[in-house]
Design an enzyme around this catalytic site. Structure first.
Site: not given
Ligand code: UDP
Length: 342
Positions: A100, A119, A126, A172, A186, A202, A213
């Site tokens: 993960l 990573t 690894n 990413y 693999y 999640t 997030r």
């Molecule tokens: N988002 C937002 N305000 C925040 C953080 C995220 O409006 O303070 C939005 C972001 O633009 C995206 C969604 O919420 O459309 C989910 O963002 P997150 O960073 O959680 O994960 P992502 O799915 O983008 O990897």
């Protein structure tokens, strides 16, 4: 480092992760069927299912040691502070490897672009080498990000995606796409019993409130009484899976011989504005919503088709978003109270 399992019937599992996904809201949870899922939510996830012995590797670069503290008293759980970029150095034989490890929050992986790419590439290699040396089942935690800005909705696993390979998120997205390719190689060239899951958004308790997030941000902002920062017009969608459901899906994948890729996520799709409104309602906050710039390449719509997970793993999410959010808010509020008291 040597260690042993007291339960002869149980499996020995290595779980690698530094800040991937919350794995449970409770450190050790006994499920109705007698399974135990020991979880280190946001960082260094560990799974001690059915008495399995778990070694959890994590460099704590984005995670918190406090998340695994409740597990450390278990004789079946060992934590090793190690970087995924180094070969795995634990003694003993293992039946499972759950890979993960990776920054997963856009804020974090954009701060560490090269590390994130390494990573996904060197770290996955690894982990695969370690699995191959142990003839272990290997599970790669991939991501819905490999679909990029999807032109197909909902996203099925046979959709190849639409990724900007030089955009900011590519560090990413492409790292995980490479990790999927390596895992597949693999499987075919080395014979590793490897499977891929693609994890959609999640959330749950123990996520770092400052990880950037959407759930961590909105909950923290609502609890502080500050404005909720909606990026763009908030019409973009996400589908939010509660951490306990995700953990159950990972264990089901570990136990199977499925190759995947298999989507793991909750198909209930919400706009970001709907998520903001839900958080405000559940917190009981009168905070306002402010509009902030939409990050580049922020996917417009995201929702998993989970028919493969349902058919192959018998897995579906069980925890409604409201319930999961209420638990997350409660945890984050407690954390805030403790911080204020100390
Ligand atoms: N988002 C937002 N305000 C925040 C953080 C995220 O409006 O303070 C939005 C972001 O633009 C995206 C969604 O919420 O459309 C989910 O963002 P997150 O960073 O959680 O994960 P992502 O799915 O983008 O990897």
């Amino acid at each position: 480092m040597a260690w042993s399992s007291s339960a002869s019937h149980s499996a020995r599992i290595v779980v690698e992760g530094q800040d991937p996904y919350s794995l449970s809201d409770t450190p050790v949870k006994v499920h109705d069927d007698g399974w135990q899922i020991a979880a280190c939510p946001v960082n260094g996830p560990a799974v001690t299912a059915r008495g399995d012995t778990v070694v959890c590797l994590d460099d704590l670069s984005s995670g918190r040691r406090s998340n695994i503290e409740p597990l450390t008293s278990s004789s079946r759980f060992t934590f090793v502070e190690a970087c995924v970029l180094d070969p795995i150095d634990v003694e003993g034989e293992f039946e499972g490897v759950v890979h993960l490890a990776s920054p997963a929050s856009p804020r974090l992986y954009l701060m560490k672009p090269i590390f994130t790419l390494r990573t996904g590439a060197e770290g996955t290699r690894n982990a695969l080498d370690f699995a191959a040396a142990n003839s272990a089942r290997f599970v790669l935690a991939s991501t819905s990000e490999i679909y990029g800005e999807p032109l197909v909705h909902p996203q099925r696993e046979d959709y190849w995606g639409n990724v900007n390979c030089i955009g900011p998120r590519s560090v990413y997205d492409e790292a995980k796409r490479y990790a999927e390719a390596l895992t597949s190689a693999y499987r075919s060239a080395v014979g590793t019993n490897a499977g891929i899951v693609r994890i959609f958004n999640t959330f749950g308790p123990r996520m770092r409130p400052d990880d950037g997030r959407v759930i961590s941000n909105f909950v923290a902002q609502a609890l502080h009484g500050g404005p909720l920062t909606v990026y763009g017009d908030g019409s973009q969608t996400r589908s939010l899976c509660y951490v306990d459901d995700l953990a159950r899906g990972l264990v089901a994948m570990l136990d199977s011989d499925a190759e995947g890729p298999i989507n793991l996520g909750n198909p209930v799709e919400l706009t970001v504005l709907q998520i903001a409104a839900l958080v405000l309602e559940l917190v009981g906050s009168a905070s306002r919503i402010v509009s902030c710039p939409l990050p580049q390449d922020d996917p417009t719509r995201r929702r998993p088709d989970i028919s493969r997970a349902q058919g192959l793993l018998g897995w579906s999410p069980r925890v409604p978003v409201r319930t999961g959010l209420a638990r997350t808010i409660e945890w984050q509020a407690n954390e805030l109270r403790q911080n204020l008291a100390s």
